[in-house]
Design an enzyme around this catalytic site. Structure first.
Site, PDB file in Angstrom:
ATOM      1  N   ASP A   1      19.339  85.917  35.192  1.00 19.58           N
ATOM      2  CA  ASP A   1      19.539  84.633  35.597  1.00 19.58           C
ATOM      3  C   ASP A   1      18.640  84.264  36.951  1.00 19.58           C
ATOM      4  OD1 ASP A   1      20.840  81.894  35.750  1.00 19.58           O
ATOM      5  OD2 ASP A   1      21.275  82.489  33.816  1.00 19.58           O
TER       6      ASP A   1
ATOM      7  N   HIS B   1      23.721  79.045  38.382  1.00 15.33           N
ATOM      8  CA  HIS B   1      23.923  79.217  36.495  1.00 15.33           C
ATOM      9  C   HIS B   1      24.334  80.460  36.604  1.00 15.33           C
ATOM     10  CE1 HIS B   1      22.434  79.292  32.593  1.00 15.33           C
ATOM     11  NE2 HIS B   1      23.041  78.219  32.572  1.00 15.33           N
TER      12      HIS B   1
ATOM     13  N   SER C   1      24.657  77.902  27.201  1.00 12.15           N
ATOM     14  CA  SER C   1      24.768  78.949  28.195  1.00 12.15           C
ATOM     15  C   SER C   1      26.365  79.538  28.351  1.00 12.15           C
ATOM     16  CB  SER C   1      24.475  78.099  29.712  1.00 12.15           C
ATOM     17  OG  SER C   1      23.103  78.010  29.899  1.00 12.15           O
TER      18      SER C   1
END
Length: 612
Positions: free
Chosen positions: A144, A185, A359
């Protein structure tokens, strides 16, 4: 002359295409809109080793970053890139205390004791913990934009050996901080997997004793080379790679892994975990509002990845959910404003209730797989997929397309085989026998009227197989408006899987150039017999109805299967043993006993394990 020969062996200027949204992200592949954007990075294969590569790089003004395929960078070549996009929704905050383990996000609902209350099924994570499984000795890394390694919920489990900064070319995956917290994230995903217990800070991870690492690779040019390097970090040390990104979720992109990334996947499953195979968990995508279809995402539709979707607390289809035939299972995630959401770690040592989309789901499954690997470290990458197929449950998940295939498995294009069940996973893992070797059958179908058909693999002695796993259809289709097509595959047993749905916003005239569609909906079925590929072309208003598509002859149906020469238990591999019990209703069963009934003639007592 020597230098020239070395360079002509293999030189690729790497390109990138851009992602949008959690559960989607960068990739490189065919049909991605206006074409590749080239960067100032090159993948170079050089004979002669590291010293020769360094010498050539210095001679021509490059910096050499890598080995094998040497990663060259030139500072004076113009760099072109597009930025990642993400979305955050206003959400209601909720939390509940469970024993002494701190705060738990969307993992455990109450049992249904009150007949007048709403009944929700569980993912049984708490039950897996109570059996002693917490992810010990299992290593998970998040691919990520980095992870905040000093976060109070992550520091204790942080593993520097499972981490690297591809963007910065160093060993520190700490995100780049800015005023908008754009790079939050990865930290959020990491907390779902392995936030520690009993510290009264934010949350507790699904595998709260697992090692957690991060590969920072989304905060920059995301090229085929960057993706390949990320997937190949310490494959003998890292057990599970979790990725919540992919191509654009715009309903018109067809994109997937490039050459180097495909090779990285193949190397991972062949050599990772000392030959047992790396576990790649992938979010299925968030393009539901744009009518996107995750069969056009070459990452989530790879046989080497575990494609995971989302459902809401009440078992409804989330607004962001994409559907496709490669989804294996689902977990809870955010939904409507009156439904509960996810709490996890956030940048600047904070907590958030704003983590959303698919996600959320991929890291939850990465954590559950970590629990299963703790129960049985000898599970192969295929064993893990078989366990998910066998133990995931349709329960209260609402979908119009639930069907029972010829192996007795319930499956949907929204949710795969259903809601993951952590307790069932670890219980099955403890007694699991490794499935027989994978066989591959590849055939060219013949045209019959409006369909393409093939006789399967039973007539080929060297390709003889019994039970199906993945089925891949590779097509070359010329078409004036790609979004007008729908593609279905029908097995010899009569099970239909939709490989592609119509996409309203896909006006591309590129068609599909050797694109591979993959389905898991025939899992456990027999392969022999007549297979039918249907291509339905419905001209939209945006298209001249006189312009027709054309299926080229380059259509291959490839089945990944295993035979029963290894004495494998058919029930273990997805095929029910014998007839259903007399108490089973019209939906059949997935085993011979009463607890295997998918519905009952008279009544059901229900059970913690099956939820029935």
């Amino acid at each position: 002359m020597t230098a020239l020969w070395l360079f002509t062996v293999f030189v690729v200027q790497t390109s990138l295409s851009v992602a949008s949204g959690p559960g989607s992200g960068p990739g490189s592949g065919p049909g991605s809109g206006p074409g590749p954007v080239f960067t100032n990075h090159w993948a170079v294969r050089i004979a002669g080793g590291q010293k020769q590569a360094d010498r050539i790089a210095a001679k021509y003004g490059y910096i050499n970053f890598g080995q094998g395929h040497y990663h060259f960078h030139h500072s004076r070549v113009v760099r072109r890139y597009r930025t990642l996009k993400t979305f955050i929704l206003p959400m209601s905050f909720w939390q509940e205390k469970i024993n002494s383990l701190g705060l738990v996000y969307h993992v455990s609902f109450q049992h249904c004791n009150d007949k007048n209350s709403r009944c929700h099924s569980e993912m049984n994570i708490l039950a897996a913990w109570q059996r002693g499984y917490t992810g010990k000795r299992v290593v998970v890394t998040i691919l990520d934009d980095g992870i905040e390694r000093n976060h109070p919920d992550l520091a204790q489990n942080y593993d520097h050996l499972a981490s690297y900064d591809i963007n910065g070319n160093d060993h520190d995956p700490t995100p780049r901080y800015d005023s908008r917290n754009e790079n939050m994230h990865g930290t959020r995903c990491a907390g779902e997997v392995a936030a520690v217990a009993n510290n009264s800070h934010c949350t507790v991870g699904v595998a709260y004793n697992a090692h957690i690492g991060g590969i920072r690779m989304l905060d920059g040019d995301v090229t085929d080379l960057v993706e390949a390097k990320s997937l190949g970090i310490r494959p003998d040390y890292i057990d599970i790679y979790s990725a919540s990104w992919g191509p654009k979720d715009d309903g018109k992109t067809v994109d997937g892994p490039g050459l180097l990334t495909k090779q990285a996947f193949e190397q991972g499953i062949k050599k990772g975990r000392k030959g047992l195979g790396s576990i790649f968990v992938w979010a299925s995508g968030n393009g539901g509002r744009q009518g996107d279809h995750c069969s056009c995402d070459g990452y989530t539709s790879s046989i080497y990845t575990i494609s995971i979707s989302s459902t809401t607390e009440n078992g409804n289809k989330p607004w962001y959910l994409e559907v496709c035939s490669s989804i294996i299972a689902t977990t809870y995630s955010s939904g409507e404003f009156n439904e509960r959401n996810i709490i996890t770690t956030d940048l600047r040592q904070l907590c958030t209730d704003g983590h959303t989309g698919t996600s959320v789901s991929a890291p939850i499954v990465a954590g559950i797989v970590a629990l299963a690997l703790e129960a049985n470290l000898l599970l192969t990458w295929r064993d893990v997929q078989h366990l998910l197929v066998k133990t995931s449950r349709p329960v209260h998940l609402k979908a119009d397309d639930w069907k029972t295939n010829a192996a007795g498995l319930r499956v949907s294009h929204l949710y795969g085989f259903g809601l993951v069940d952590a307790e069932a996973m670890v219980l099955e893992a403890t007694k699991w026998r490794t499935v027989p070797p994978q066989h591959t059958c590849s055939q060219m179908p013949v045209r019959r009227n409006s369909s393409l058909t093939t006789s399967g693999c039973s007539e080929e002695p060297e390709q003889h197989v019994d039970y199906l796993e993945h089925v891949v259809v590779k097509v070359l289709i010329a078409h004036p408006r790609r979004g007008d097509m729908e593609i279905n595959l029908i097995s010899p047993s009569g099970t239909t899987s939709q490989l592609l749905a119509k996409r309203l916003f896909d006006s591309s005239n590129e068609g599909f150039r050797n694109w591979e569609f993959m389905t898991v909906h025939f899992w456990g079925e027999r392969s022999q017999g007549l297979w039918t590929l249907e291509i339905v072309d419905t001209p939209s208003k945006q298209r001249n109805p006189e312009l027709l598509g054309k299926v080229q002859q380059h259509v291959h149906i490839k089945a990944y299967l295993f035979d029963d020469d290894g004495g494998v238990d058919p029930d273990q591999c997805g095929a029910p043993q014998g007839p259903c019990h007399s108490e089973c209703g019209d939906q059949g069963c997935d085993g011979p006993d009463t607890e295997h009934c998918l519905n009952c003639v008279h009544f059901s007592l229900g059970s913690l394990k099956s939820g029935r």
